[in-house]
Write a protein that holds these residues in place. Structure first.
Motif, PDB file in Angstrom:
ATOM      1  N   ALA A   1       0.854  -1.190   0.000  1.00  0.00           N
ATOM      2  CA  ALA A   1       0.000   0.000   0.000  1.00  0.00           C
ATOM      3  C   ALA A   1       0.886   1.234   0.000  1.00  0.00           C
ATOM      4  N   GLU A   2       0.488   2.228  -0.795  1.00  0.00           N
ATOM      5  CA  GLU A   2       1.200   3.510  -0.795  1.00  0.00           C
ATOM      6  C   GLU A   2       0.859   4.254   0.488  1.00  0.00           C
ATOM      7  N   GLN A   3       1.887   4.742   1.171  1.00  0.00           N
ATOM      8  CA  GLN A   3       1.718   5.543   2.376  1.00  0.00           C
ATOM      9  C   GLN A   3       2.375   6.896   2.115  1.00  0.00           C
ATOM     10  N   PRO A   4       2.096   7.907   2.952  1.00  0.00           N
ATOM     11  CA  PRO A   4       2.716   9.214   2.739  1.00  0.00           C
ATOM     12  C   PRO A   4       4.251   9.162   2.706  1.00  0.00           C
ATOM     13  N   ASP A   5       4.861   8.235   3.478  1.00  0.00           N
ATOM     14  CA  ASP A   5       6.326   8.167   3.523  1.00  0.00           C
ATOM     15  C   ASP A   5       6.904   7.130   2.570  1.00  0.00           C
ATOM     16  N   GLY A   6       6.081   6.554   1.695  1.00  0.00           N
ATOM     17  CA  GLY A   6       6.570   5.571   0.722  1.00  0.00           C
ATOM     18  C   GLY A   6       5.719   4.314   0.741  1.00  0.00           C
ATOM     19  N   LEU A   7       6.222   3.295   0.108  1.00  0.00           N
ATOM     20  CA  LEU A   7       5.502   2.035  -0.003  1.00  0.00           C
ATOM     21  C   LEU A   7       5.646   1.215   1.276  1.00  0.00           C
ATOM     22  N   GLU A   8       4.552   0.610   1.711  1.00  0.00           N
ATOM     23  CA  GLU A   8       4.585  -0.306   2.844  1.00  0.00           C
ATOM     24  C   GLU A   8       4.178  -1.686   2.353  1.00  0.00           C
ATOM     25  N   LEU A   9       5.010  -2.677   2.639  1.00  0.00           N
ATOM     26  CA  LEU A   9       4.718  -4.064   2.287  1.00  0.00           C
ATOM     27  C   LEU A   9       4.545  -4.859   3.560  1.00  0.00           C
ATOM     28  N   ARG A  10       3.591  -5.795   3.541  1.00  0.00           N
ATOM     29  CA  ARG A  10       3.333  -6.660   4.695  1.00  0.00           C
ATOM     30  C   ARG A  10       3.046  -8.065   4.198  1.00  0.00           C
ATOM     31  N   THR A  11       3.410  -9.044   5.018  1.00  0.00           N
ATOM     32  CA  THR A  11       3.001 -10.409   4.714  1.00  0.00           C
ATOM     33  C   THR A  11       1.626 -10.641   5.325  1.00  0.00           C
ATOM     34  N   ARG A  12       0.906 -11.590   4.753  1.00  0.00           N
ATOM     35  CA  ARG A  12      -0.386 -12.044   5.282  1.00  0.00           C
ATOM     36  C   ARG A  12      -0.358 -13.563   5.231  1.00  0.00           C
ATOM     37  N   GLY A  13      -0.565 -14.202   6.381  1.00  0.00           N
ATOM     38  CA  GLY A  13      -0.630 -15.649   6.401  1.00  0.00           C
ATOM     39  C   GLY A  13       0.222 -16.301   7.477  1.00  0.00           C
ATOM     40  N   LEU A  14       1.277 -15.633   7.912  1.00  0.00           N
ATOM     41  CA  LEU A  14       2.115 -16.199   8.969  1.00  0.00           C
ATOM     42  C   LEU A  14       1.375 -16.242  10.303  1.00  0.00           C
ATOM     43  N   ALA A  15       0.572 -15.226  10.576  1.00  0.00           N
ATOM     44  CA  ALA A  15      -0.146 -15.152  11.855  1.00  0.00           C
ATOM     45  C   ALA A  15      -1.100 -16.333  12.029  1.00  0.00           C
ATOM     46  N   LEU A  16      -1.605 -16.865  10.912  1.00  0.00           N
ATOM     47  CA  LEU A  16      -2.483 -18.032  10.993  1.00  0.00           C
ATOM     48  C   LEU A  16      -1.748 -19.239  11.560  1.00  0.00           C
ATOM     49  N   ARG A  17      -0.418 -19.224  11.472  1.00  0.00           N
ATOM     50  CA  ARG A  17       0.412 -20.300  12.027  1.00  0.00           C
ATOM     51  C   ARG A  17       0.997 -19.909  13.387  1.00  0.00           C
ATOM     52  N   GLY A  18       0.529 -18.794  13.938  1.00  0.00           N
ATOM     53  CA  GLY A  18       1.033 -18.338  15.228  1.00  0.00           C
ATOM     54  C   GLY A  18       2.386 -17.655  15.129  1.00  0.00           C
ATOM     55  N   LEU A  19       2.743 -17.182  13.932  1.00  0.00           N
ATOM     56  CA  LEU A  19       4.045 -16.540  13.707  1.00  0.00           C
ATOM     57  C   LEU A  19       3.851 -15.057  13.428  1.00  0.00           C
ATOM     58  N   PRO A  20       4.886 -14.242  13.709  1.00  0.00           N
ATOM     59  CA  PRO A  20       4.771 -12.809  13.403  1.00  0.00           C
ATOM     60  C   PRO A  20       4.813 -12.560  11.890  1.00  0.00           C
ATOM     61  N   GLU A  21       4.025 -11.596  11.463  1.00  0.00           N
ATOM     62  CA  GLU A  21       4.071 -11.159  10.056  1.00  0.00           C
ATOM     63  C   GLU A  21       5.291 -10.269   9.863  1.00  0.00           C
ATOM     64  N   LEU A  22       5.730 -10.134   8.603  1.00  0.00           N
ATOM     65  CA  LEU A  22       6.845  -9.247   8.273  1.00  0.00           C
ATOM     66  C   LEU A  22       6.312  -7.953   7.675  1.00  0.00           C
ATOM     67  N   ARG A  23       7.064  -6.863   7.884  1.00  0.00           N
ATOM     68  CA  ARG A  23       6.652  -5.556   7.369  1.00  0.00           C
ATOM     69  C   ARG A  23       7.883  -4.751   6.979  1.00  0.00           C
ATOM     70  N   ALA A  24       7.798  -4.090   5.847  1.00  0.00           N
ATOM     71  CA  ALA A  24       8.823  -3.125   5.427  1.00  0.00           C
ATOM     72  C   ALA A  24       8.083  -1.855   5.025  1.00  0.00           C
TER      73      ALA A  24
END
Length: 120
Positions: free
Chosen positions: A18-41
């Motif tokens: 998703a475009e944010q005011p400070d640039g692009l933000e990327l996130r994973t979706r699906g790790l949390a379903l396995r009880g794991l933290p998602e990644l974000r940049a």
């Protein structure tokens, strides 16, 4: 397909952007379903989006295989490593231990090292 709908599939883990005011933000979706933290940049220049989506997918696969954040740096190539730092419910990939320099430049360099065709 808009930026919000762009997704890279890695098993059952997707990377969404998703475009944010400070640039692009990327996130994973699906790790949390396995009880794991998602990644974000966040704060990425949009031209690095495709490369960083592939990086997040590869790192997510490592986190899933390890059953959680691997200790120390995560190597994706002989000369490319990432340190995963907890930030709330997310893991944020950053430069490896001992890195000195500008993070924005490092973010660009890892894309070029991992995906040489990204130079153009």
């Amino acid at each position: 397909m808009g930026m919000d709908e762009r997704a890279v599939t890695s098993g059952e883990v997707r990377v969404v952007g998703a475009e944010q005011p400070d640039g692009l933000e990327l996130r994973t979706r699906g790790l949390a379903l396995r009880g794991l933290p998602e990644l974000r940049a966040a704060g990425l220049p949009p031209y690095l989006g495709r490369g960083w989506a592939r990086i997040l997918a590869a790192l997510a696969a490592r986190v899933a295989a390890a059953g959680g954040p691997p200790p120390g740096d995560v190597q994706l190539a002989p000369d490319v490593a990432f340190r995963l730092t907890a930030d709330g419910d997310h893991l944020v990939p950053g430069p490896p231990a001992g890195f000195t320099g500008a993070v924005d430049q490092w973010r660009r360099e890892v894309v070029v090292r991992l995906f040489p065709s990204a130079r153009s």
